[in-house]
Motif scaffolding. Structure first.
Motif, PDB file in Angstrom:
ATOM      1  N   LEU A  14      -3.447 -16.454   2.650  1.00 56.51           N
ATOM      2  CA  LEU A  14      -3.380 -15.033   2.994  1.00 56.51           C
ATOM      3  C   LEU A  14      -4.584 -14.356   2.339  1.00 56.51           C
ATOM      4  N   PRO A  15      -5.733 -14.340   3.007  1.00 62.61           N
ATOM      5  CA  PRO A  15      -6.966 -13.856   2.385  1.00 62.61           C
ATOM      6  C   PRO A  15      -7.139 -12.336   2.391  1.00 62.61           C
ATOM      7  N   GLY A  16      -6.173 -11.588   2.894  1.00 60.24           N
ATOM      8  CA  GLY A  16      -6.330 -10.136   3.003  1.00 60.24           C
ATOM      9  C   GLY A  16      -6.538  -9.442   1.672  1.00 60.24           C
ATOM     10  N   SER A  17      -5.766  -9.798   0.670  1.00 62.03           N
ATOM     11  CA  SER A  17      -5.918  -9.191  -0.650  1.00 62.03           C
ATOM     12  C   SER A  17      -7.220  -9.691  -1.253  1.00 62.03           C
ATOM     13  N   LYS A  18      -8.025  -8.773  -1.713  1.00 59.24           N
ATOM     14  CA  LYS A  18      -9.357  -9.117  -2.226  1.00 59.24           C
ATOM     15  C   LYS A  18      -9.403  -9.010  -3.742  1.00 59.24           C
ATOM     16  N   GLU A  19     -10.256  -9.830  -4.341  1.00 56.08           N
ATOM     17  CA  GLU A  19     -10.512  -9.662  -5.768  1.00 56.08           C
ATOM     18  C   GLU A  19     -11.733  -8.781  -5.907  1.00 56.08           C
ATOM     19  N   GLY A  20     -11.533  -7.646  -6.535  1.00 59.01           N
ATOM     20  CA  GLY A  20     -12.639  -6.735  -6.790  1.00 59.01           C
ATOM     21  C   GLY A  20     -13.111  -6.883  -8.222  1.00 59.01           C
ATOM     22  N   CYS A  21     -12.258  -6.486  -9.142  1.00 55.34           N
ATOM     23  CA  CYS A  21     -12.650  -6.468 -10.554  1.00 55.34           C
ATOM     24  C   CYS A  21     -11.973  -7.553 -11.385  1.00 55.34           C
ATOM     25  N   GLY A  22     -10.813  -8.023 -10.963  1.00 58.10           N
ATOM     26  CA  GLY A  22     -10.078  -9.015 -11.736  1.00 58.10           C
ATOM     27  C   GLY A  22      -9.441  -8.459 -12.990  1.00 58.10           C
ATOM     28  N   CYS A  80     -16.412  -1.267   4.297  1.00 58.22           N
ATOM     29  CA  CYS A  80     -16.835  -2.668   4.153  1.00 58.22           C
ATOM     30  C   CYS A  80     -15.656  -3.636   4.173  1.00 58.22           C
ATOM     31  N   GLY A  81     -14.463  -3.167   3.850  1.00 60.01           N
ATOM     32  CA  GLY A  81     -13.281  -4.020   3.925  1.00 60.01           C
ATOM     33  C   GLY A  81     -12.773  -4.554   2.591  1.00 60.01           C
ATOM     34  N   ILE A  82     -13.525  -4.399   1.524  1.00 56.71           N
ATOM     35  CA  ILE A  82     -13.059  -4.915   0.235  1.00 56.71           C
ATOM     36  C   ILE A  82     -11.874  -4.092  -0.275  1.00 56.71           C
ATOM     37  N   CYS A  83     -11.968  -2.788  -0.261  1.00 56.36           N
ATOM     38  CA  CYS A  83     -10.894  -1.942  -0.784  1.00 56.36           C
ATOM     39  C   CYS A  83      -9.785  -1.700   0.232  1.00 56.36           C
ATOM     40  N   THR A  84     -10.074  -1.888   1.511  1.00 56.64           N
ATOM     41  CA  THR A  84      -9.152  -1.504   2.574  1.00 56.64           C
ATOM     42  C   THR A  84      -7.765  -2.128   2.453  1.00 56.64           C
ATOM     43  N   PRO A  85      -7.632  -3.429   2.174  1.00 50.86           N
ATOM     44  CA  PRO A  85      -6.277  -3.987   2.059  1.00 50.86           C
ATOM     45  C   PRO A  85      -5.433  -3.290   0.990  1.00 50.86           C
ATOM     46  N   GLY A  86      -6.004  -3.048  -0.165  1.00 53.06           N
ATOM     47  CA  GLY A  86      -5.269  -2.365  -1.227  1.00 53.06           C
ATOM     48  C   GLY A  86      -4.933  -0.931  -0.864  1.00 53.06           C
ATOM     49  N   MET A  87      -5.875  -0.247  -0.208  1.00 52.46           N
ATOM     50  CA  MET A  87      -5.633   1.124   0.248  1.00 52.46           C
ATOM     51  C   MET A  87      -4.476   1.152   1.248  1.00 52.46           C
ATOM     52  N   LEU A  88      -4.478   0.201   2.178  1.00 49.50           N
ATOM     53  CA  LEU A  88      -3.423   0.150   3.190  1.00 49.50           C
ATOM     54  C   LEU A  88      -2.056  -0.133   2.577  1.00 49.50           C
ATOM     55  N   VAL A  89      -1.987  -1.102   1.688  1.00 44.44           N
ATOM     56  CA  VAL A  89      -0.706  -1.465   1.073  1.00 44.44           C
ATOM     57  C   VAL A  89      -0.174  -0.303   0.236  1.00 44.44           C
ATOM     58  N   THR A  90      -1.047   0.322  -0.535  1.00 42.84           N
ATOM     59  CA  THR A  90      -0.631   1.464  -1.354  1.00 42.84           C
ATOM     60  C   THR A  90      -0.187   2.622  -0.463  1.00 42.84           C
ATOM     61  N   SER A  91      -0.919   2.865   0.612  1.00 41.33           N
ATOM     62  CA  SER A  91      -0.568   3.938   1.547  1.00 41.33           C
ATOM     63  C   SER A  91       0.757   3.655   2.244  1.00 41.33           C
ATOM     64  N   TYR A  92       0.977   2.403   2.594  1.00 41.50           N
ATOM     65  CA  TYR A  92       2.248   1.999   3.205  1.00 41.50           C
ATOM     66  C   TYR A  92       3.406   2.343   2.265  1.00 41.50           C
ATOM     67  N   ALA A  93       3.255   2.016   0.981  1.00 39.60           N
ATOM     68  CA  ALA A  93       4.312   2.316   0.005  1.00 39.60           C
ATOM     69  C   ALA A  93       4.543   3.825  -0.092  1.00 39.60           C
ATOM     70  N   LEU A  94       3.470   4.591  -0.069  1.00 41.95           N
ATOM     71  CA  LEU A  94       3.591   6.050  -0.118  1.00 41.95           C
ATOM     72  C   LEU A  94       4.352   6.564   1.105  1.00 41.95           C
TER      73      LEU A  94
END
Length: 157
Positions: A14-22, A80-94
């Motif tokens: 499931l490659p959608g979640s990205k590692e940005g900063c670790g 670019c798509g790096i932050c988008t998965p996290g933004m979407l998941v967080t927005s979904y929860a909201l």
């Protein structure tokens, strides 16, 4: 002691979640763990035994993007798509917590405070979240999502 992020990407494919900063600072790896947004780079996979994990892939219904995903595409909330998965998941929860009401701009910004984006101002993202909450949207031609996953964690760490 493997990180949840690594198990999702490497073992569950499931490659959608990205590692940005670790370090849990950027939010690119955000997933829902029993309905709550968490930074998967900070969670030991072994702690997730029996938990419900939803990744960005799990927001779509088969190959059909969710209204939230379509709004991001249509309104320029995805860059670019790096932050988008996290933004979407967080927005979904909201939006789930908002229970059908349209959250205010400040409420969306507060919910997304742990998700950093270097490519765009946040206004298009905020607008996309609020538009998705406002009601049904027409799919953009060709808006298709990869096969999703709402996985039950079966990890041993």
């Amino acid at each position: 002691m493997k990180r949840l992020l690594d198990v999702l990407r490497e073992e569950m494919e499931l490659p959608g979640s990205k590692e940005g900063c670790g370090e849990g600072e950027c939010g690119a790896c955000t997933v829902l763990l029993d309905g709550e947004p968490v930074n998967s780079c900070l969670v030991a996979a072994g702690q997730c035994e029996g938990s419900k994990i939803v990744t960005v892939e799990g927001l779509a219904r088969g190959d059909r993007l969710s209204a939230l995903q379509r709004a991001f595409v249509e309104m320029g909330g995805a860059q670019c798509g790096i932050c988008t998965p996290g933004m979407l998941v967080t927005s979904y929860a909201l939006l789930h917590a908002a229970r059908g009401r349209v959250p205010g701009e400040d409420e969306v910004r507060e919910a997304l405070a742990g998700n950093l984006c270097r490519c765009t101002g946040y206004q298009k993202i905020v607008d996309a979240v609020r538009a998705a909450a406002a009601g049904p949207r027409r799919a953009t031609a060709g808006s298709r999502a990869p096969t999703g996953s709402r996985a039950r964690a079966r990890t041993r760490g």
